[in-house]
Design a protein around this motif. Structure first.
Motif, PDB file in Angstrom:
ATOM      1  N   TRP A   5     -24.383 -38.664 -40.546  1.00 20.37           N
ATOM      2  CA  TRP A   5     -24.982 -37.410 -40.094  1.00 20.37           C
ATOM      3  C   TRP A   5     -24.402 -36.192 -40.788  1.00 20.37           C
ATOM      4  CZ3 TRP A   5     -26.008 -37.081 -34.124  1.00 20.37           C
ATOM      5  CH2 TRP A   5     -26.983 -38.012 -33.783  1.00 20.37           C
ATOM      6  N   GLY A   6     -23.181 -36.254 -41.234  1.00 19.50           N
ATOM      7  CA  GLY A   6     -22.514 -35.070 -41.769  1.00 19.50           C
ATOM      8  C   GLY A   6     -21.652 -34.448 -40.694  1.00 19.50           C
ATOM      9  N   ASP A   7     -20.946 -33.397 -41.066  1.00 21.49           N
ATOM     10  CA  ASP A   7     -19.953 -32.826 -40.166  1.00 21.49           C
ATOM     11  C   ASP A   7     -20.533 -32.147 -38.930  1.00 21.49           C
ATOM     12  OD1 ASP A   7     -18.016 -33.717 -41.867  1.00 21.49           O
ATOM     13  OD2 ASP A   7     -17.775 -31.801 -42.880  1.00 21.49           O
ATOM     14  N   LEU A   8     -21.368 -31.149 -39.117  1.00 24.63           N
ATOM     15  CA  LEU A   8     -21.871 -30.351 -38.007  1.00 24.63           C
ATOM     16  C   LEU A   8     -23.337 -30.674 -37.782  1.00 24.63           C
ATOM     17  CD1 LEU A   8     -20.868 -28.216 -36.038  1.00 24.63           C
ATOM     18  CD2 LEU A   8     -21.651 -26.473 -37.624  1.00 24.63           C
ATOM     19  N   ARG A   9     -23.676 -30.910 -36.537  1.00 23.40           N
ATOM     20  CA  ARG A   9     -25.043 -31.332 -36.220  1.00 23.40           C
ATOM     21  C   ARG A   9     -25.497 -30.676 -34.929  1.00 23.40           C
ATOM     22  NH1 ARG A   9     -28.284 -35.345 -38.951  1.00 23.40           N
ATOM     23  NH2 ARG A   9     -29.834 -36.025 -37.481  1.00 23.40           N
ATOM     24  N   SER A  10     -26.696 -30.167 -34.903  1.00 22.38           N
ATOM     25  CA  SER A  10     -27.307 -29.667 -33.671  1.00 22.38           C
ATOM     26  C   SER A  10     -28.281 -30.727 -33.182  1.00 22.38           C
ATOM     27  CB  SER A  10     -28.068 -28.362 -33.925  1.00 22.38           C
ATOM     28  OG  SER A  10     -27.170 -27.340 -34.264  1.00 22.38           O
ATOM     29  N   VAL A  11     -28.220 -31.009 -31.888  1.00 23.12           N
ATOM     30  CA  VAL A  11     -29.085 -32.041 -31.320  1.00 23.12           C
ATOM     31  C   VAL A  11     -29.685 -31.554 -30.003  1.00 23.12           C
ATOM     32  CG1 VAL A  11     -27.856 -33.980 -32.357  1.00 23.12           C
ATOM     33  CG2 VAL A  11     -27.187 -33.181 -30.109  1.00 23.12           C
ATOM     34  N   VAL A  12     -30.856 -32.077 -29.685  1.00 20.25           N
ATOM     35  CA  VAL A  12     -31.484 -31.841 -28.391  1.00 20.25           C
ATOM     36  C   VAL A  12     -31.169 -33.063 -27.538  1.00 20.25           C
ATOM     37  CG1 VAL A  12     -33.654 -31.506 -27.165  1.00 20.25           C
ATOM     38  CG2 VAL A  12     -33.307 -30.440 -29.403  1.00 20.25           C
ATOM     39  N   LEU A  13     -30.479 -32.838 -26.425  1.00 18.22           N
ATOM     40  CA  LEU A  13     -30.081 -33.940 -25.554  1.00 18.22           C
ATOM     41  C   LEU A  13     -31.061 -34.147 -24.410  1.00 18.22           C
ATOM     42  CD1 LEU A  13     -26.262 -33.177 -25.374  1.00 18.22           C
ATOM     43  CD2 LEU A  13     -27.409 -34.868 -26.808  1.00 18.22           C
ATOM     44  N   ALA A  14     -31.765 -33.094 -24.036  1.00 17.99           N
ATOM     45  CA  ALA A  14     -32.752 -33.118 -22.955  1.00 17.99           C
ATOM     46  C   ALA A  14     -33.650 -31.898 -23.182  1.00 17.99           C
ATOM     47  CB  ALA A  14     -32.060 -33.064 -21.600  1.00 17.99           C
ATOM     48  N   PRO A  15     -34.783 -31.815 -22.497  1.00 17.32           N
ATOM     49  CA  PRO A  15     -35.682 -30.667 -22.718  1.00 17.32           C
ATOM     50  C   PRO A  15     -35.018 -29.305 -22.536  1.00 17.32           C
ATOM     51  CG  PRO A  15     -36.817 -32.371 -21.488  1.00 17.32           C
ATOM     52  CD  PRO A  15     -35.370 -32.798 -21.583  1.00 17.32           C
ATOM     53  N   THR A  16     -33.994 -29.193 -21.715  1.00 18.53           N
ATOM     54  CA  THR A  16     -33.352 -27.897 -21.484  1.00 18.53           C
ATOM     55  C   THR A  16     -31.907 -27.856 -21.963  1.00 18.53           C
ATOM     56  OG1 THR A  16     -32.682 -28.562 -19.259  1.00 18.53           O
ATOM     57  CG2 THR A  16     -34.794 -27.425 -19.459  1.00 18.53           C
TER      58      THR A  16
END
Length: 86
Positions: free
Chosen positions: A48-59
């Motif tokens: 994935w690489g070092d820094l990652r933004s992810v959506v864990l749930a709709p909010t």
């Protein structure tokens, strides 16, 4: 995610505690999403690489630091918008 460790920094830990008191179902969903981290395309976590933004749930979104060498994921920030989409 076998063999990986997930660490919550202070802010995400406080947010998860607040979420557990307010919305147990969402807390369970976010916890499961963290344990089963997957980008939907099947890319191995260590790629994935070092820094990652992810959506864990709709909010709920999170900023993660992925260290493939150490096999750790640090949750740096967790953004939860209560009531969004209700």
């Amino acid at each position: 995610m076998n063999g990986w460790q997930i660490w919550l920094q202070d802010q995400p830990a406080h947010t998860m505690a607040a979420m557990s008191k307010t919305d147990g179902d969402l807390f369970a969903l976010v916890t499961a999403a963290l344990v089963l981290l997957d980008d939907g395309a099947g890319t191995p976590l260590d790629a994935w690489g070092d820094l990652r933004s992810v959506v864990l749930a709709p909010t709920v979104t999170a900023e993660l630091f992925v260290n493939g060498d150490e096999r750790t994921v640090d949750v740096l920030r967790l953004v939860w918008v209560p009531g969004l989409g209700d």
